[in-house]
Design a protein around this motif. Sequence first.
Motif, PDB file in Angstrom:
ATOM      1  N   LYS A  97       0.836  -1.193   0.000  1.00  0.00           N
ATOM      2  CA  LYS A  97       0.000   0.000   0.000  1.00  0.00           C
ATOM      3  C   LYS A  97       0.875   1.248   0.000  1.00  0.00           C
ATOM      4  O   LYS A  97       1.949   1.242   0.607  1.00  0.00           O
ATOM      5  CB  LYS A  97      -0.891   0.020   1.249  1.00  0.00           C
ATOM      6  CG  LYS A  97      -1.808  -1.171   1.341  1.00  0.00           C
ATOM      7  CD  LYS A  97      -2.620  -1.132   2.601  1.00  0.00           C
ATOM      8  CE  LYS A  97      -3.448  -2.406   2.695  1.00  0.00           C
ATOM      9  NZ  LYS A  97      -4.262  -2.437   3.889  1.00  0.00           N
ATOM     10  N   LEU A 187      -4.614  -3.385  -5.581  1.00  0.00           N
ATOM     11  CA  LEU A 187      -5.357  -2.927  -4.410  1.00  0.00           C
ATOM     12  C   LEU A 187      -6.710  -2.392  -4.882  1.00  0.00           C
ATOM     13  O   LEU A 187      -6.763  -1.442  -5.643  1.00  0.00           O
ATOM     14  CB  LEU A 187      -4.554  -1.832  -3.704  1.00  0.00           C
ATOM     15  CG  LEU A 187      -5.174  -1.193  -2.471  1.00  0.00           C
ATOM     16  CD1 LEU A 187      -5.288  -2.200  -1.348  1.00  0.00           C
ATOM     17  CD2 LEU A 187      -4.336   0.009  -2.030  1.00  0.00           C
ATOM     18  N   THR A 250      -3.243   0.466  -8.129  1.00  0.00           N
ATOM     19  CA  THR A 250      -4.668   0.738  -7.904  1.00  0.00           C
ATOM     20  C   THR A 250      -5.302   0.893  -9.280  1.00  0.00           C
ATOM     21  O   THR A 250      -4.586   1.059 -10.288  1.00  0.00           O
ATOM     22  CB  THR A 250      -4.861   2.040  -7.104  1.00  0.00           C
ATOM     23  OG1 THR A 250      -4.207   3.104  -7.812  1.00  0.00           O
ATOM     24  CG2 THR A 250      -4.259   1.929  -5.706  1.00  0.00           C
TER      25      THR A 250
END
Length: 257
Positions: A97, A187, A250
């Motif tokens: 992340k 993600l 992402t």
Amino acid sequence: MDPTRDNPLIRIKAFFDGLGILTFFGVLLLLVLGIAAAFGLFRKGEDPEDVAGKIRYETKSEIDEAQAAVLTPEQISSAIEETGKTLAASKPVAIEKPEQLVPGSVTAIKIANAPADDYSAIDAAPADPAAPIDPAQMEIGKVQFLVCSACHGQNGEGGSIAPPLAGSEWVTGPISNLIKIQLRGLLGPITVAGVDYNFPAPMAAMAYQTDEQIAGVLTYIRNSFGNNAHAVKPEHVAAMRGEVGKPAATVEELTKP
Ligand code: HEC
């Protein structure tokens, strides 16, 4: 001749006067020596290293005593053993992340300074879009897909921990997206075939696979479960290896299919 001079009494007095003066100076000398000794003037120069060493040993024994009162030698050695084992077993973990990036770290700087990658050549339609798929590539892909199927289902149908690959516009879309997902992980949230998904755990990077294996598994999912799209080549994967180590991608970082 002065008769007083021959007075024995005067001689005795003179003797005792002399003795008194001598005693006085003697006492004075002793006093001076005593004071000098008190100030250490006669002490032989002590080695400064010995002096410092003495202080060090005093300090060390104080520390040893203090530690012995708190920790036993067994506790100390078992703590060292435990820490050693933990360190030996620990592995660097890939960044999943963006929050895991340490601001100012080597990785953060590398990512911030990296030029926006242009993968349009990789995503360009191949010269022969209808070229038949190499069965050898499908074989490699089928083996690699065993891992994917744990989350995405045996037939790419998806499940409670991962979205479907069957009928996914991402799977048949730009191949740089697929390679990016393999090299960096993904993600959520993500929308697949009109359904919004947001799984608790992101997909981990699978960059340990070789270029051939990644090209194989991607070609396999693009041509299984009813999907149909041109093959991914190992050189496409090789050209994107620079993505490895970046945080999980992402949807904003993917090209809209
Ligand atoms: C540990 C579970 C897990 C494994 C194993 C896994 N994935 Fe995923 N995958 C996910 C999750 C979860 C997402 C969606 C991301 C999210 O919600 O954070 C995803 C998303 C995707 C997507 C984009 C969305 C879609 O459904 O089209 C593709 C393509 C994909 N994975 C391919 C693969 C391939 C190929 C493999 C095997 C090499 C694989 N995945 C292995 C969990 C997994």
